[in-house]
Design a protein around this motif. Structure first.
Motif, PDB file in Angstrom:
ATOM      1  N   MET A 105       0.842  -1.193   0.000  1.00 37.41           N
ATOM      2  CA  MET A 105       0.000   0.000   0.000  1.00 37.41           C
ATOM      3  C   MET A 105       0.882   1.250   0.000  1.00 37.41           C
ATOM      4  N   GLU A 106       1.952   1.231   0.762  1.00 32.54           N
ATOM      5  CA  GLU A 106       2.860   2.374   0.801  1.00 32.54           C
ATOM      6  C   GLU A 106       3.596   2.547  -0.530  1.00 32.54           C
ATOM      7  N   ILE A 107       3.967   1.438  -1.175  1.00 35.13           N
ATOM      8  CA  ILE A 107       4.574   1.516  -2.510  1.00 35.13           C
ATOM      9  C   ILE A 107       3.594   2.139  -3.488  1.00 35.13           C
ATOM     10  N   GLY A 108       2.344   1.666  -3.457  1.00 33.11           N
ATOM     11  CA  GLY A 108       1.326   2.210  -4.350  1.00 33.11           C
ATOM     12  C   GLY A 108       1.059   3.679  -4.115  1.00 33.11           C
ATOM     13  N   GLU A 109       1.087   4.087  -2.855  1.00 34.62           N
ATOM     14  CA  GLU A 109       0.842   5.500  -2.545  1.00 34.62           C
ATOM     15  C   GLU A 109       1.886   6.410  -3.192  1.00 34.62           C
ATOM     16  N   SER A 110       3.098   5.901  -3.383  1.00 35.05           N
ATOM     17  CA  SER A 110       4.135   6.714  -4.022  1.00 35.05           C
ATOM     18  C   SER A 110       3.812   6.989  -5.490  1.00 35.05           C
ATOM     19  N   LEU A 111       2.869   6.244  -6.059  1.00 39.63           N
ATOM     20  CA  LEU A 111       2.479   6.409  -7.463  1.00 39.63           C
ATOM     21  C   LEU A 111       1.223   7.258  -7.631  1.00 39.63           C
ATOM     22  N   LEU A 112       0.632   7.683  -6.542  1.00 40.60           N
ATOM     23  CA  LEU A 112      -0.608   8.469  -6.611  1.00 40.60           C
ATOM     24  C   LEU A 112      -0.270   9.932  -6.885  1.00 40.60           C
ATOM     25  N   LYS A 113      -0.264  10.285  -8.180  1.00 42.78           N
ATOM     26  CA  LYS A 113       0.072  11.648  -8.592  1.00 42.78           C
ATOM     27  C   LYS A 113      -0.449  11.869 -10.003  1.00 42.78           C
ATOM     28  N   PRO A 114      -0.665  13.110 -10.380  1.00 46.56           N
ATOM     29  CA  PRO A 114      -1.174  13.382 -11.725  1.00 46.56           C
ATOM     30  C   PRO A 114      -0.249  12.831 -12.808  1.00 46.56           C
ATOM     31  N   GLY A 115      -0.853  12.273 -13.850  1.00 44.01           N
ATOM     32  CA  GLY A 115      -0.104  11.750 -14.979  1.00 44.01           C
ATOM     33  C   GLY A 115       0.293  10.294 -14.849  1.00 44.01           C
ATOM     34  N   GLN A 116       0.160   9.730 -13.652  1.00 42.36           N
ATOM     35  CA  GLN A 116       0.533   8.323 -13.454  1.00 42.36           C
ATOM     36  C   GLN A 116      -0.421   7.409 -14.206  1.00 42.36           C
ATOM     37  N   SER A 117       0.130   6.482 -14.983  1.00 42.17           N
ATOM     38  CA  SER A 117      -0.681   5.476 -15.673  1.00 42.17           C
ATOM     39  C   SER A 117      -1.266   4.510 -14.651  1.00 42.17           C
ATOM     40  N   CYS A 118      -2.581   4.344 -14.672  1.00 45.42           N
ATOM     41  CA  CYS A 118      -3.242   3.405 -13.761  1.00 45.42           C
ATOM     42  C   CYS A 118      -2.871   1.970 -14.107  1.00 45.42           C
ATOM     43  N   ARG A 119      -2.717   1.682 -15.385  1.00 46.32           N
ATOM     44  CA  ARG A 119      -2.327   0.330 -15.794  1.00 46.32           C
ATOM     45  C   ARG A 119      -0.933   0.001 -15.259  1.00 46.32           C
ATOM     46  N   ALA A 120      -0.008   0.958 -15.364  1.00 47.36           N
ATOM     47  CA  ALA A 120       1.343   0.732 -14.856  1.00 47.36           C
ATOM     48  C   ALA A 120       1.323   0.576 -13.340  1.00 47.36           C
ATOM     49  N   MET A 121       0.478   1.327 -12.658  1.00 48.97           N
ATOM     50  CA  MET A 121       0.364   1.176 -11.202  1.00 48.97           C
ATOM     51  C   MET A 121      -0.167  -0.209 -10.855  1.00 48.97           C
ATOM     52  N   PHE A 122      -1.182  -0.663 -11.593  1.00 48.73           N
ATOM     53  CA  PHE A 122      -1.709  -2.005 -11.354  1.00 48.73           C
ATOM     54  C   PHE A 122      -0.608  -3.045 -11.501  1.00 48.73           C
ATOM     55  N   GLU A 123       0.167  -2.956 -12.582  1.00 52.70           N
ATOM     56  CA  GLU A 123       1.214  -3.950 -12.831  1.00 52.70           C
ATOM     57  C   GLU A 123       2.261  -3.920 -11.722  1.00 52.70           C
ATOM     58  N   ALA A 124       2.586  -2.726 -11.221  1.00 54.95           N
ATOM     59  CA  ALA A 124       3.563  -2.624 -10.132  1.00 54.95           C
ATOM     60  C   ALA A 124       3.024  -3.294  -8.868  1.00 54.95           C
ATOM     61  N   VAL A 125       1.758  -3.032  -8.537  1.00 61.49           N
ATOM     62  CA  VAL A 125       1.145  -3.611  -7.341  1.00 61.49           C
ATOM     63  C   VAL A 125       1.032  -5.125  -7.486  1.00 61.49           C
ATOM     64  N   LYS A 126       0.561  -5.573  -8.638  1.00 63.46           N
ATOM     65  CA  LYS A 126       0.427  -7.021  -8.870  1.00 63.46           C
ATOM     66  C   LYS A 126       1.783  -7.710  -8.768  1.00 63.46           C
ATOM     67  N   GLY A 127       2.823  -7.089  -9.319  1.00 64.86           N
ATOM     68  CA  GLY A 127       4.153  -7.669  -9.267  1.00 64.86           C
ATOM     69  C   GLY A 127       4.684  -7.828  -7.852  1.00 64.86           C
ATOM     70  N   GLU A 128       4.268  -6.933  -6.964  1.00 62.42           N
ATOM     71  CA  GLU A 128       4.705  -7.008  -5.563  1.00 62.42           C
ATOM     72  C   GLU A 128       3.899  -8.022  -4.757  1.00 62.42           C
ATOM     73  N   LEU A 129       2.671  -8.306  -5.175  1.00 61.34           N
ATOM     74  CA  LEU A 129       1.780  -9.141  -4.372  1.00 61.34           C
ATOM     75  C   LEU A 129       1.570 -10.549  -4.913  1.00 61.34           C
ATOM     76  N   ASP A 130       1.244 -10.663  -6.182  1.00 58.70           N
ATOM     77  CA  ASP A 130       0.820 -11.955  -6.723  1.00 58.70           C
ATOM     78  C   ASP A 130       1.968 -12.959  -6.650  1.00 58.70           C
ATOM     79  N   GLY A 131       1.743 -14.062  -5.965  1.00 58.42           N
ATOM     80  CA  GLY A 131       2.759 -15.090  -5.801  1.00 58.42           C
ATOM     81  C   GLY A 131       3.576 -14.948  -4.530  1.00 58.42           C
ATOM     82  N   TRP A 132       3.437 -13.840  -3.795  1.00 57.89           N
ATOM     83  CA  TRP A 132       4.195 -13.672  -2.545  1.00 57.89           C
ATOM     84  C   TRP A 132       3.813 -14.778  -1.569  1.00 57.89           C
ATOM     85  N   GLN A 133       4.796 -15.541  -1.131  1.00 56.44           N
ATOM     86  CA  GLN A 133       4.595 -16.675  -0.211  1.00 56.44           C
ATOM     87  C   GLN A 133       3.515 -17.646  -0.718  1.00 56.44           C
ATOM     88  N   GLY A 134       3.317 -17.677  -2.037  1.00 59.48           N
ATOM     89  CA  GLY A 134       2.342 -18.589  -2.622  1.00 59.48           C
ATOM     90  C   GLY A 134       0.919 -18.061  -2.648  1.00 59.48           C
TER      91      GLY A 134
END
Length: 199
Positions: A105-134
């Motif tokens: 959530m804190e990583i994602g908050e760093s991306l909350l700003k004008p001009g940020q691609s929502c798709r790129a934010m999704f991919e960043a969040v998914k990359g940090e979460l999906d598969g973590w510890q299975g």
């Protein structure tokens, strides 16, 4: 202190508590504390109701309950989620997953700003979460809120939105899997400002 960092203790001492009971208690508290008459969830589509209590009918010690709560006041919506351990004692595995979701959530908050691609934010969040510890992250990462509970911009791979100043956003990372005995979702609301966000 991050608003979602701490566990909130026991949700229910009574293992017979069911989803609709939790929803009604929250609605009663909202009415009592605000003095406002809130919409009746029984008469509205679920996503327009006052409270969404995510989960099954009856709960047991050791389970987690994500409560996704949305209130509409004077035509405007909010959309928040917290996860509770039924007996107030999350396992080490549950606590570790909760801590990971807070970190993301804190990583994602760093991306909350004008001009940020929502798709790129999704991919960043998914990359940090999906598969973590299975565990899995399998839903969108958020959306705009305002006159409806789900509006643009949408933080998911199917939309190519970007944040603009003045957007109000719900951001909702989570982790799910059998070992968690349900899953963990945290959701906060943010106003996108000229230089980032305000909460």
């Amino acid at each position: 202190m991050h608003p979602a960092r701490e566990w909130s203790g026991a949700l229910a001492a009574d293992a017979a508590l069911v989803s609709k009971d939790i929803a009604r208690r929250i609605e009663n508290e909202l009415v009592t504390s605000s003095g406002l008459v809130l919409p009746d969830t029984a008469k509205e589509r679920p996503q327009r109701g006052t409270v969404l209590a995510v989960g099954k009918g009856r709960y047991e010690d050791g389970e987690l309950i994500p409560l996704d709560i949305g209130v509409g006041v004077r035509g405007y919506r909010c959309d928040l989620c917290r996860t509770f351990a039924v007996d107030g004692s999350p396992t080490e595995e549950q606590a570790a997953a909760h801590a990971r979701v807070v970190e993301v959530m804190e990583i994602g908050e760093s991306l909350l700003k004008p001009g940020q691609s929502c798709r790129a934010m999704f991919e960043a969040v998914k990359g940090e979460l999906d598969g973590w510890q299975g565990y899995a992250f399998f839903h969108h990462a958020g959306h705009g809120i305002g006159l409806d509970a789900h509006e643009v911009p949408r933080i998911n791979p199917a939309w190519d939105d970007s944040f603009e100043e003045g957007d109000v956003i719900a951001f909702e990372p989570g982790l799910y899997g059998g070992g968690l005995r349900a899953g963990i979702r945290l959701e906060n609301n943010y106003l996108i400002t000229s230089d980032g966000f305000r909460q």
